[in-house]
Design an enzyme around this catalytic site. Structure first.
Site, PDB file in Angstrom:
ATOM      1  N   HIS A 255     -11.860  -4.316   4.289  1.00  0.00           N
ATOM      2  CA  HIS A 255     -12.771  -3.816   3.249  1.00  0.00           C
ATOM      3  C   HIS A 255     -13.847  -2.925   3.881  1.00  0.00           C
ATOM      4  O   HIS A 255     -14.212  -1.890   3.325  1.00  0.00           O
ATOM      5  CB  HIS A 255     -13.465  -4.992   2.534  1.00  0.00           C
ATOM      6  CG  HIS A 255     -12.535  -5.917   1.807  1.00  0.00           C
ATOM      7  ND1 HIS A 255     -12.295  -7.204   2.205  1.00  0.00           N
ATOM      8  CD2 HIS A 255     -11.790  -5.741   0.679  1.00  0.00           C
ATOM      9  CE1 HIS A 255     -11.460  -7.792   1.367  1.00  0.00           C
ATOM     10  NE2 HIS A 255     -11.124  -6.935   0.432  1.00  0.00           N
TER      11      HIS A 255
ATOM     12  N   GLN B  86      -4.913  -9.659 -13.439  1.00  0.00           N
ATOM     13  CA  GLN B  86      -3.866  -9.261 -12.493  1.00  0.00           C
ATOM     14  C   GLN B  86      -3.184 -10.455 -11.834  1.00  0.00           C
ATOM     15  O   GLN B  86      -2.340 -10.286 -10.959  1.00  0.00           O
ATOM     16  CB  GLN B  86      -4.406  -8.283 -11.448  1.00  0.00           C
ATOM     17  CG  GLN B  86      -5.336  -8.896 -10.415  1.00  0.00           C
ATOM     18  CD  GLN B  86      -6.004  -7.818  -9.575  1.00  0.00           C
ATOM     19  OE1 GLN B  86      -6.785  -7.012 -10.072  1.00  0.00           O
ATOM     20  NE2 GLN B  86      -5.672  -7.776  -8.292  1.00  0.00           N
TER      21      GLN B  86
ATOM     22  N   ARG C 290      -6.389 -13.565   1.713  1.00  0.00           N
ATOM     23  CA  ARG C 290      -5.490 -14.721   1.559  1.00  0.00           C
ATOM     24  C   ARG C 290      -5.103 -15.357   2.894  1.00  0.00           C
ATOM     25  O   ARG C 290      -4.539 -16.446   2.894  1.00  0.00           O
ATOM     26  CB  ARG C 290      -4.224 -14.314   0.798  1.00  0.00           C
ATOM     27  CG  ARG C 290      -4.485 -14.047  -0.676  1.00  0.00           C
ATOM     28  CD  ARG C 290      -3.185 -13.841  -1.453  1.00  0.00           C
ATOM     29  NE  ARG C 290      -3.403 -13.892  -2.883  1.00  0.00           N
ATOM     30  CZ  ARG C 290      -3.529 -12.810  -3.666  1.00  0.00           C
ATOM     31  NH1 ARG C 290      -3.469 -11.604  -3.162  1.00  0.00           N
ATOM     32  NH2 ARG C 290      -3.737 -12.953  -4.969  1.00  0.00           N
TER      33      ARG C 290
END
Ligand code: AMP
Length: 274
Positions: free
Chosen positions: A28, A52, A178
């Protein structure tokens, strides 16, 4: 946020925008740095977008830590963090969605049927709120980039899409929020994903052009790891994301792979130029 953006634009300044779901990492940050280098003002949004996620996906357990993200962004010179509540984005009565038809229908779109509809809808909403001149996305989500680039072109969003390279851990694992789900053993096992891509790239470098042969070898490597269950390994055209069967010279392709490691679903890809 719309008022702030109007003021910034009114004063002749440019806005660079980085949409995220938070739990930020160096991947990011690379988008933030790119935005800061090309714009007067950088806005980062943090929103775990419910539309989503499919019904059996990880929406409720998706990692969240706003305080940590906030200090990370402020340390790195972000001007505004847009952190809306779900009800602000999807108020009662909300009933309008953006659907990208072709690119979103296969690969990730086939495994995750509502995913891209949610992505194109939230990104459209965020673009209309933040009003950026430039928006920054990671090649980590290559199909998402292809879907969104098509949407921006088709719906005439007046902004530039900037796609930034994948940031990896030192051992090759693509950074992802994740990755925190992985146990220490799974973290080691997860390396097989980037290894399968490098193996395929090496075979192509040696001259193999038959995609079925390349896929078979890459999938065999993924299947060697007991905790890994691959969803797909494919070679797709750089622009259309169509799955190809033979590689042609002077063209660019993505090797794309998705694999569960234990219960954690990871995706990765590699860009190749012939
Ligand atoms: P996410 O918070 O996972 O929705 O990601 C927000 C943005 O960061 C998306 O444009 C992603 O493609 C990008 N991104 C996520 N991981 C990486 C990475 N390892 N390298 C570069 N960009 C990334």
């Amino acid at each position: 946020m719309q008022e702030i953006s109007n003021e910034i634009i009114g004063s002749g300044k440019s806005i660079g925008f980085v949409p995220t779901m938070g739990y930020l990492h160096e991947g990011h940050l690379s988008l933030v740095k790119a935005s800061k280098s090309e714009n007067d003002i950088t806005v980062v949004s943090i929103f775990v977008n419910p539309t989503q996620f499919g019904p059996n996906e990880d929406l409720s357990k998706y990692p969240r830590d706003f305080k940590r993200d906030e200090s990370f962004l402020l340390e790195n010179g972000v001007d505004y963090i847009f952190y809306p509540h779900i009800e602000e984005i999807y108020p009662q009565g909300f009933q309008t969605y953006v659907i990208q038809e072709q690119i979103s229908s296969f690969l990730e779109g086939a495994v995750r049927p509502v995913h891209f509809r949610g992505v194109t809808t939230i990104v459209s909403i965020l673009f209309n709120i933040v009003k950026p001149q430039r928006a920054y996305f990671g090649q980590k989500d290559a199909q998402q980039c292809a879907v969104l680039k098509r949407m921006v072109t088709d719906l005439c969003f007046d902004l530039d899409m900037k796609i930034c390279p994948i940031v990896r851990e030192s051992d090759g694992l693509a950074m992802s929020s994740r990755n925190v789900y992985l146990s220490p053993q799974e973290r080691l096992d997860a390396l097989v994903l980037s290894k399968s891509l490098s193996l395929a790239a090496r075979i192509i470098e040696k001259g193999e052009r038959d995609c079925n042969k390349i896929k078979t070898i890459a999938l065999a490597l993924l299947k060697e790891i007991p905790s890994a269950s691959p969803d797909y390994f494919e070679i797709v055209d750089f622009d259309t994301f169509e799955i190809v069967s033979t590689l042609e010279s002077k063209k660019s392709y993505f090797l794309v792979a998705a694999c569960k490691i234990g219960k954690t679903r990871l995706i990765d890809n590699q860009l190749i130029h012939l």
